[in-house]
Design a protein around this motif. Structure first.
Motif, PDB file in Angstrom:
ATOM      1  N   ILE A  14       0.868  -1.179   0.000  1.00  0.00           N
ATOM      2  CA  ILE A  14       0.000   0.000   0.000  1.00  0.00           C
ATOM      3  C   ILE A  14       0.902   1.225   0.000  1.00  0.00           C
ATOM      4  N   THR A  15       0.780   2.063  -1.029  1.00  0.00           N
ATOM      5  CA  THR A  15       1.602   3.267  -1.110  1.00  0.00           C
ATOM      6  C   THR A  15       0.816   4.520  -0.728  1.00  0.00           C
ATOM      7  N   ILE A  16      -0.508   4.471  -0.817  1.00  0.00           N
ATOM      8  CA  ILE A  16      -1.357   5.551  -0.333  1.00  0.00           C
ATOM      9  C   ILE A  16      -2.519   4.906   0.411  1.00  0.00           C
ATOM     10  N   ALA A  17      -2.749   5.369   1.631  1.00  0.00           N
ATOM     11  CA  ALA A  17      -3.917   4.985   2.417  1.00  0.00           C
ATOM     12  C   ALA A  17      -4.285   6.203   3.235  1.00  0.00           C
ATOM     13  N   VAL A  18      -5.291   6.940   2.798  1.00  0.00           N
ATOM     14  CA  VAL A  18      -5.632   8.204   3.438  1.00  0.00           C
ATOM     15  C   VAL A  18      -7.142   8.370   3.504  1.00  0.00           C
ATOM     16  N   LEU A  19      -7.615   8.789   4.679  1.00  0.00           N
ATOM     17  CA  LEU A  19      -9.019   9.147   4.810  1.00  0.00           C
ATOM     18  C   LEU A  19      -9.204  10.539   4.230  1.00  0.00           C
ATOM     19  N   CYS A  20     -10.303  10.726   3.524  1.00  0.00           N
ATOM     20  CA  CYS A  20     -10.533  12.006   2.874  1.00  0.00           C
ATOM     21  C   CYS A  20     -12.023  12.312   2.818  1.00  0.00           C
ATOM     22  N   GLU A  21     -12.338  13.524   2.410  1.00  0.00           N
ATOM     23  CA  GLU A  21     -13.737  13.919   2.280  1.00  0.00           C
ATOM     24  C   GLU A  21     -14.405  13.187   1.117  1.00  0.00           C
ATOM     25  N   ALA A  22     -13.681  13.015   0.025  1.00  0.00           N
ATOM     26  CA  ALA A  22     -14.225  12.323  -1.143  1.00  0.00           C
ATOM     27  C   ALA A  22     -13.076  11.870  -2.026  1.00  0.00           C
ATOM     28  N   ALA A  23     -13.314  10.793  -2.768  1.00  0.00           N
ATOM     29  CA  ALA A  23     -12.330  10.310  -3.736  1.00  0.00           C
ATOM     30  C   ALA A  23     -13.056   9.536  -4.825  1.00  0.00           C
ATOM     31  N   THR A  24     -12.514   9.605  -6.021  1.00  0.00           N
ATOM     32  CA  THR A  24     -13.047   8.841  -7.152  1.00  0.00           C
ATOM     33  C   THR A  24     -11.868   8.305  -7.957  1.00  0.00           C
ATOM     34  N   VAL A  25     -12.167   7.334  -8.796  1.00  0.00           N
ATOM     35  CA  VAL A  25     -11.169   6.795  -9.712  1.00  0.00           C
ATOM     36  C   VAL A  25     -11.693   7.022 -11.126  1.00  0.00           C
ATOM     37  N   PHE A 140      -8.069   7.188  13.270  1.00  0.00           N
ATOM     38  CA  PHE A 140      -8.820   8.443  13.253  1.00  0.00           C
ATOM     39  C   PHE A 140      -9.653   8.517  14.521  1.00  0.00           C
ATOM     40  N   ALA A 141     -10.174   9.702  14.804  1.00  0.00           N
ATOM     41  CA  ALA A 141     -10.971   9.903  16.015  1.00  0.00           C
ATOM     42  C   ALA A 141     -12.337  10.465  15.642  1.00  0.00           C
ATOM     43  N   ILE A 142     -13.341  10.062  16.410  1.00  0.00           N
ATOM     44  CA  ILE A 142     -14.689  10.605  16.294  1.00  0.00           C
ATOM     45  C   ILE A 142     -14.924  11.446  17.545  1.00  0.00           C
ATOM     46  N   ARG A 143     -15.367  12.676  17.362  1.00  0.00           N
ATOM     47  CA  ARG A 143     -15.652  13.580  18.470  1.00  0.00           C
ATOM     48  C   ARG A 143     -17.105  14.033  18.386  1.00  0.00           C
ATOM     49  N   SER A 144     -17.729  14.212  19.542  1.00  0.00           N
ATOM     50  CA  SER A 144     -19.132  14.622  19.541  1.00  0.00           C
ATOM     51  C   SER A 144     -19.299  16.114  19.752  1.00  0.00           C
ATOM     52  N   THR A 145     -18.233  16.830  19.991  1.00  0.00           N
ATOM     53  CA  THR A 145     -18.353  18.272  20.155  1.00  0.00           C
ATOM     54  C   THR A 145     -18.481  18.938  18.798  1.00  0.00           C
ATOM     55  N   ALA A 146     -19.514  19.739  18.657  1.00  0.00           N
ATOM     56  CA  ALA A 146     -19.707  20.462  17.399  1.00  0.00           C
ATOM     57  C   ALA A 146     -18.741  21.651  17.361  1.00  0.00           C
ATOM     58  N   LEU A 147     -18.177  21.895  16.221  1.00  0.00           N
ATOM     59  CA  LEU A 147     -17.290  23.037  16.045  1.00  0.00           C
ATOM     60  C   LEU A 147     -18.107  24.302  15.799  1.00  0.00           C
ATOM     61  N   PRO A 148     -17.603  25.465  16.207  1.00  0.00           N
ATOM     62  CA  PRO A 148     -18.327  26.710  15.920  1.00  0.00           C
ATOM     63  C   PRO A 148     -18.576  26.846  14.423  1.00  0.00           C
ATOM     64  N   GLY A 149     -19.801  27.182  14.068  1.00  0.00           N
ATOM     65  CA  GLY A 149     -20.155  27.353  12.664  1.00  0.00           C
ATOM     66  C   GLY A 149     -20.386  26.060  11.921  1.00  0.00           C
ATOM     67  N   SER A 150     -20.428  24.925  12.645  1.00  0.00           N
ATOM     68  CA  SER A 150     -20.637  23.639  11.990  1.00  0.00           C
ATOM     69  C   SER A 150     -22.064  23.532  11.468  1.00  0.00           C
ATOM     70  N   PRO A 151     -22.243  22.939  10.299  1.00  0.00           N
ATOM     71  CA  PRO A 151     -23.596  22.672   9.829  1.00  0.00           C
ATOM     72  C   PRO A 151     -24.212  21.572  10.690  1.00  0.00           C
ATOM     73  N   PRO A 152     -25.528  21.334  10.598  1.00  0.00           N
ATOM     74  CA  PRO A 152     -26.161  20.315  11.423  1.00  0.00           C
ATOM     75  C   PRO A 152     -25.642  18.910  11.152  1.00  0.00           C
ATOM     76  N   SER A 153     -25.141  18.641   9.962  1.00  0.00           N
ATOM     77  CA  SER A 153     -24.605  17.309   9.663  1.00  0.00           C
ATOM     78  C   SER A 153     -23.171  17.216  10.189  1.00  0.00           C
ATOM     79  N   ALA A 154     -22.571  16.062  10.055  1.00  0.00           N
ATOM     80  CA  ALA A 154     -21.203  15.858  10.541  1.00  0.00           C
ATOM     81  C   ALA A 154     -20.230  16.779   9.815  1.00  0.00           C
ATOM     82  N   ARG A 155     -19.202  17.164  10.524  1.00  0.00           N
ATOM     83  CA  ARG A 155     -18.169  18.008   9.921  1.00  0.00           C
ATOM     84  C   ARG A 155     -16.839  17.288  10.038  1.00  0.00           C
ATOM     85  N   ILE A 156     -16.119  17.213   8.950  1.00  0.00           N
ATOM     86  CA  ILE A 156     -14.825  16.546   8.912  1.00  0.00           C
ATOM     87  C   ILE A 156     -13.744  17.588   9.158  1.00  0.00           C
TER      88      ILE A 156
END
Length: 173
Positions: A14-25, A140-156
């Motif tokens: 594996i030469t690239i393994a990265v979590l990201c907002e979106a990816a396509t091939v 990676f970590a999952i946090r339940s604290t909403a960031l200032p200005g976060s939309p109602p859905s999850a924010r990465i």
């Protein structure tokens, strides 16, 4: 080193393994948006994991001709609980990509993780296995604290917010 000189026990790397907002091939090229996610902020649970795992593999010529199983498991780090998984395959690689022994044989894929529901905050690993052999873990970590200005859905969040300097186009001079 050309891949045909790899030791016989090294078949898939594996030469690239990265979590990201979106990816396509597209046309064998991995397109990545928002790479380097290591924290995801979610206001409520359970919630789908709003990330994609972008992967690039290098293979020997023989491995490039063979179809291999791919499994990505999301595992809670604290107790090893299997939260969910996505299965797929790697290869066989198109014959025209196997003709130059001086270039690595590569396979790319984007694994959408939104079908996996996260039920609590904490530290997790994306465990990547090929043919039932674990090759890499991406923490990676999952946090339940909403960031200032976060939309109602999850924010990465990949890194703490920082001001980025303005970029000038020197080619216009």
């Amino acid at each position: 080193m050309p891949r045909w000189l790899w030791p016989p026990d090294l078949k898939v790397e594996i030469t690239i393994a990265v979590l990201c907002e979106a990816a396509t091939v597209r046309d064998g090229v991995l397109q990545i948006l928002g790479a380097g996610v290591n924290r995801v902020h979610m206001p409520t649970y359970p919630a789908p994991l709003p990330t994609t795992l972008a992967l690039r593999f290098e293979l020997t010529l023989d491995e490039g001709r063979t179809q291999r199983s791919l499994l990505v498991q999301i595992v809670r780090a604290s107790d090893g609980a299997d939260i969910g998984s996505v299965a797929g395959t790697i290869g066989p690689i198109a014959q025209d990509a196997l003709t130059d022994p001086d270039l690595p044989v590569q396979a790319v894929t984007a694994v959408e993780l939104s079908k996996i529901e996260i039920d609590a905050e904490g530290r997790y690993d994306a465990v990547i296995s090929v043919d039932d052999q674990e090759l890499r873990r991406v923490p990676f970590a999952i946090r339940s604290t909403a960031l200032p200005g976060s939309p109602p859905s999850a924010r990465i969040v990949a890194l703490p917010p920082q001001k980025t300097p303005a970029v000038s186009d020197k080619s216009a001079n």
